[in-house]
Design a protein around this motif. Structure first.
Motif, mmCIF file in Angstrom:
data_model
loop_
_atom_site.group_PDB
_atom_site.id
_atom_site.type_symbol
_atom_site.label_atom_id
_atom_site.label_comp_id
_atom_site.label_asym_id
_atom_site.label_seq_id
_atom_site.Cartn_x
_atom_site.Cartn_y
_atom_site.Cartn_z
ATOM 1 N N GLU A 27 0.807 -1.218 0.000
ATOM 2 C CA GLU A 27 0.000 0.000 0.000
ATOM 3 C C GLU A 27 0.838 1.266 0.000
ATOM 4 O OE1 GLU A 27 -2.884 -0.140 3.116
ATOM 5 O OE2 GLU A 27 -3.659 -2.082 2.488
ATOM 6 N N THR A 28 2.096 1.161 0.429
ATOM 7 C CA THR A 28 2.954 2.340 0.500
ATOM 8 C C THR A 28 4.251 2.100 -0.251
ATOM 9 O OG1 THR A 28 4.131 1.651 2.501
ATOM 10 C CG2 THR A 28 2.046 2.865 2.805
ATOM 11 N N SER A 29 4.932 3.190 -0.576
ATOM 12 C CA SER A 29 6.221 3.057 -1.259
ATOM 13 C C SER A 29 7.252 2.391 -0.351
ATOM 14 C CB SER A 29 6.720 4.417 -1.747
ATOM 15 O OG SER A 29 6.837 5.324 -0.679
#
Length: 103
Positions: A27-29
């Motif tokens: 969901e995140t970098s």
């Protein structure tokens, strides 16, 4: 034998599981960077990554450009195509043959 992975948002990569490809929803970098690093060190030869996530971690992906493995392949996600995948394929072809064959 090398393994194949798909990294990206769950909706975009879920279908890869039916092909026997291991999926890694992120969901995140920060999750994506950690996942790509882990996959590169644990026998994955091909990593499909959604263009949206790839654009967020381009510096990390660039670390592997001159390596034989893993091959990191940007793919469109369910939310649309950014053109990053085609741009990178064109760049790789140009480096390999010395000329841009698309234009």
């Amino acid at each position: 034998m090398y393994k194949i992975a798909a990294v990206g948002d769950k909706n975009s990569i879920y279908g890869f599981a039916s092909l026997g490809i291991t999926i890694f929803p992120v969901e995140t970098s920060q999750q994506a960077v950690k996942t790509v690093r882990n996959l590169s060190q644990t026998g994955y030869g091909v990593i499909f990554i959604t263009e949206n996530i790839a654009s967020q971690i381009q510096n990390e992906i660039n670390r592997y450009n001159d390596e034989a493995l893993p091959a990191i392949i940007p793919i469109p996600g369910v939310y649309g195509n950014t053109g990053l995948g085609m741009e990178q394929v064109s760049s790789f072809v140009e480096r390999a043959v010395g000329s841009d064959i698309v234009n």
